[in-house]
Scaffold this motif. Structure first.
Motif, short mmCIF file in Angstrom:
data_model
loop_
_atom_site.label_atom_id
_atom_site.label_comp_id
_atom_site.label_asym_id
_atom_site.label_seq_id
_atom_site.Cartn_x
_atom_site.Cartn_y
_atom_site.Cartn_z
N PHE A 47 0.85 -1.18 0.00
CA PHE A 47 0.00 0.00 0.00
C PHE A 47 0.89 1.24 0.00
CE2 PHE A 47 -2.26 -3.35 2.29
CZ PHE A 47 -3.42 -3.44 1.52
N ALA A 48 0.51 2.26 -0.75
CA ALA A 48 1.29 3.49 -0.80
C ALA A 48 1.30 4.18 0.56
CB ALA A 48 0.73 4.43 -1.86
N THR A 49 0.17 4.15 1.26
CA THR A 49 0.08 4.75 2.59
C THR A 49 -0.72 3.82 3.51
OG1 THR A 49 -2.01 5.92 2.22
CG2 THR A 49 0.01 7.07 1.57
N ALA A 51 -3.24 4.70 5.11
CA ALA A 51 -4.65 5.02 4.88
C ALA A 51 -5.24 4.19 3.73
CB ALA A 51 -4.81 6.51 4.59
N ASP A 52 -4.40 3.70 2.83
CA ASP A 52 -4.88 2.87 1.71
C ASP A 52 -5.19 1.44 2.13
OD1 ASP A 52 -4.56 5.02 -0.01
OD2 ASP A 52 -2.54 4.41 -0.61
N ALA A 53 -4.64 1.02 3.25
CA ALA A 53 -4.88 -0.35 3.73
C ALA A 53 -6.30 -0.45 4.28
CB ALA A 53 -3.87 -0.71 4.82
N ARG A 61 -13.41 -4.80 0.88
CA ARG A 61 -12.14 -4.25 0.43
C ARG A 61 -11.00 -5.24 0.57
NH1 ARG A 61 -9.32 1.17 1.91
NH2 ARG A 61 -7.91 0.66 0.26
N LYS A 74 -1.10 6.63 11.07
CA LYS A 74 -1.94 6.82 9.89
C LYS A 74 -1.18 7.44 8.72
CE LYS A 74 -5.57 5.33 12.01
NZ LYS A 74 -5.62 3.89 12.08
N THR A 77 3.99 5.45 5.22
CA THR A 77 3.98 5.25 3.77
C THR A 77 4.72 3.97 3.42
OG1 THR A 77 6.00 6.56 3.51
CG2 THR A 77 3.89 7.73 3.30
#
Length: 179
Positions: A47-49, A51-53, A61, A74, A77
């Motif tokens: 995940f890029a960040t 928050a994307d997880a 998801r 949070k 990255t």
């Protein structure tokens, strides 16, 4: 003498040897993902960040396997996760953002297994054992190493003392007093 069977056998051995060397080094694709999932019983995600997880409460998801523990900041990255498909073992790597890691600390001991015995990832550094500190704020106890802004954490599924049923869930302590 007919050399055809020898040539076929040599070619087969060559193809198998090449595949054994090349497949683990290929970027993720349907073939390597299937082999990792079925043969090695491992899956990876990036995940890029943070928050994307996916979070524990999200439906559709992805599996809870990819949800990060609550102690991961949070704004982290470059989050990478490697997980066993047949158990609770996980490796997690991320880069800290502006929010520092507020731990890791707890009084629990080291789990019985080391991550290297259950999982392997190219992005996992060697020699973290002496730097590891236990983190017990989720359902599973993690061993965490911080090297500069890079954080490496692993669990073999050892439950945290007093933890709930889900990794990353909140731990509730109830005190009862006699009347």
């Amino acid at each position: 003498m007919n050399r055809r069977p020898l040539v076929i056998a040599a070619a087969t051995v060559g193809v198998l040897a090449t595949a054994a060397i090349a497949l683990p080094n290929l970027p993720p694709n349907p073939l390597t993902d299937t082999i990792n999932d079925r043969v090695f019983k491992e899956k990876g995600m990036r995940f890029a960040t943070a928050a994307d997880a996916p979070t524990r409460g999200e439906q559709g998801r992805g599996e809870a396997t990819w949800a990060l523990p609550l102690w991961v900041p949070k704004d982290a990255t470059d989050v990478r996760i490697m997980a066993r498909t047949d158990g609770k073992a996980r490796l997690i790597r991320f880069t800290l953002g502006a929010t520092p890691l507020d731990g890791p600390q707890c009084s629990a001991g080291t789990p019985s297994k080391h991550a290297g015995t259950a999982l392997e990832a190219k992005w996992w550094p060697a020699g973290t054992r002496s730097e590891e500190r236990p983190e017990c704020r989720g359902a599973h106890q993690y061993q965490v190493t911080v090297r500069g802004k890079e954080v490496y954490a692993w669990t073999d599924g050892t439950p945290s003392p007093g933890a709930g049923a889900q990794d990353g869930g909140t731990v509730r302590q109830v005190s009862v007093t006699a009347p």
